[in-house]
Design a protein around this motif. Structure first.
Motif, mmCIF file in Angstrom:
data_model
loop_
_atom_site.group_PDB
_atom_site.id
_atom_site.type_symbol
_atom_site.label_atom_id
_atom_site.label_comp_id
_atom_site.label_asym_id
_atom_site.label_seq_id
_atom_site.Cartn_x
_atom_site.Cartn_y
_atom_site.Cartn_z
ATOM 1 N N THR A 59 5.882 -5.563 4.583
ATOM 2 C CA THR A 59 5.915 -5.346 3.085
ATOM 3 C C THR A 59 6.380 -6.569 2.646
ATOM 4 N N PRO A 60 5.746 -6.888 1.350
ATOM 5 C CA PRO A 60 6.068 -8.247 0.734
ATOM 6 C C PRO A 60 7.629 -8.527 0.650
ATOM 7 N N ARG A 61 8.397 -7.202 0.481
ATOM 8 C CA ARG A 61 10.108 -7.309 0.406
ATOM 9 C C ARG A 61 10.549 -7.786 1.716
ATOM 10 N N THR A 62 10.054 -7.351 2.762
ATOM 11 C CA THR A 62 10.563 -7.795 4.274
ATOM 12 C C THR A 62 10.135 -9.174 4.493
ATOM 13 N N TYR A 63 8.719 -9.450 4.350
ATOM 14 C CA TYR A 63 8.097 -10.803 4.671
ATOM 15 C C TYR A 63 9.002 -12.134 3.890
ATOM 16 N N SER A 64 9.396 -11.675 2.701
ATOM 17 C CA SER A 64 9.880 -12.693 1.858
ATOM 18 C C SER A 64 11.516 -12.591 2.007
ATOM 19 N N GLU A 65 12.116 -11.651 2.457
ATOM 20 C CA GLU A 65 13.437 -11.212 2.424
ATOM 21 C C GLU A 65 13.813 -11.312 0.986
ATOM 22 N N ASN A 66 13.364 -10.593 -0.064
ATOM 23 C CA ASN A 66 13.514 -10.457 -1.324
ATOM 24 C C ASN A 66 13.271 -8.946 -1.629
ATOM 25 N N SER A 67 13.928 -8.268 -2.079
ATOM 26 C CA SER A 67 13.848 -6.867 -2.312
ATOM 27 C C SER A 67 13.155 -6.760 -3.750
ATOM 28 N N ASP A 68 12.918 -7.799 -4.569
ATOM 29 C CA ASP A 68 12.165 -7.780 -5.552
ATOM 30 C C ASP A 68 10.596 -7.970 -5.550
ATOM 31 N N ALA A 69 10.342 -8.305 -4.176
ATOM 32 C CA ALA A 69 8.905 -8.802 -3.974
ATOM 33 C C ALA A 69 8.032 -7.626 -3.940
ATOM 34 N N SER A 70 8.640 -6.548 -3.737
ATOM 35 C CA SER A 70 7.860 -5.273 -3.917
ATOM 36 C C SER A 70 8.619 -4.207 -3.760
ATOM 37 N N ALA A 71 8.008 -2.774 -4.132
ATOM 38 C CA ALA A 71 8.806 -1.398 -4.314
ATOM 39 C C ALA A 71 9.122 -1.167 -2.861
ATOM 40 N N GLN A 72 10.193 -0.345 -2.853
ATOM 41 C CA GLN A 72 10.381 0.279 -1.596
ATOM 42 C C GLN A 72 9.424 1.123 -0.931
ATOM 43 N N THR A 73 9.092 1.287 0.238
ATOM 44 C CA THR A 73 7.741 1.946 0.731
ATOM 45 C C THR A 73 8.285 2.836 1.580
ATOM 46 N N ASP A 74 7.468 4.118 0.978
ATOM 47 C CA ASP A 74 7.701 5.559 1.719
ATOM 48 C C ASP A 74 6.517 5.725 2.853
ATOM 49 N N VAL A 75 6.820 5.369 3.789
ATOM 50 C CA VAL A 75 5.742 5.189 4.868
ATOM 51 C C VAL A 75 4.989 6.878 5.112
ATOM 52 N N VAL A 76 5.653 7.858 4.813
ATOM 53 C CA VAL A 76 5.292 9.103 5.093
ATOM 54 C C VAL A 76 4.454 9.530 3.990
ATOM 55 N N ARG A 77 4.923 9.245 2.757
ATOM 56 C CA ARG A 77 4.146 9.283 1.540
ATOM 57 C C ARG A 77 2.833 8.765 1.706
ATOM 58 N N GLU A 78 2.833 7.424 2.027
ATOM 59 C CA GLU A 78 1.609 6.757 1.837
ATOM 60 C C GLU A 78 0.558 7.200 3.236
#
Length: 104
Positions: A59-78
């Motif tokens: 996810t963008p937040r994991t890749y950039s190590e920035n929690s503001d880079a994307s919303a948290q992801t709910d894998v089951v929901r998606e």
């Protein structure tokens, strides 16, 4: 630097699309935006039970190590949202087929 590309799936075919530009066409559609081969953002409409945005790879937040880079992801929901979207493209897949896609 890895691969970059944005593609739109609409009416049963893929076309090249502009990066960071939402599709301005009637639903249903799927937009795949690949960033540096490590992140693929899937934007899909209609969203069904999902948010309409899912990620492959990081996810963008994991890749950039920035929690503001994307919303948290709910894998089951998606997964549920994408499986409902997929079933709609197939003219209504069975619940068993849709559940199998959702689980994978």
């Amino acid at each position: 630097m890895g691969f970059l590309g944005t593609y739109l799936f609409d009416e049963g075919r893929w076309t090249v699309h502009q990066p960071a530009e939402q599709a301005a066409i009637p639903e249903p559609w799927l937009l795949v935006d690949i960033h540096d081969s490590d992140i693929a953002t899937l934007t899909y409409r209609p969203a069904g039970p999902g948010s309409g945005v899912a990620y492959l790879g990081y996810t963008p937040r994991t890749y950039s190590e920035n929690s503001d880079a994307s919303a948290q992801t709910d894998v089951v929901r998606e997964a549920a949202g994408l499986s409902v979207w997929w079933a709609g493209q197939r003219g209504g897949a069975s619940d068993t087929e849709r559940s199998a896609k959702e689980a994978n």
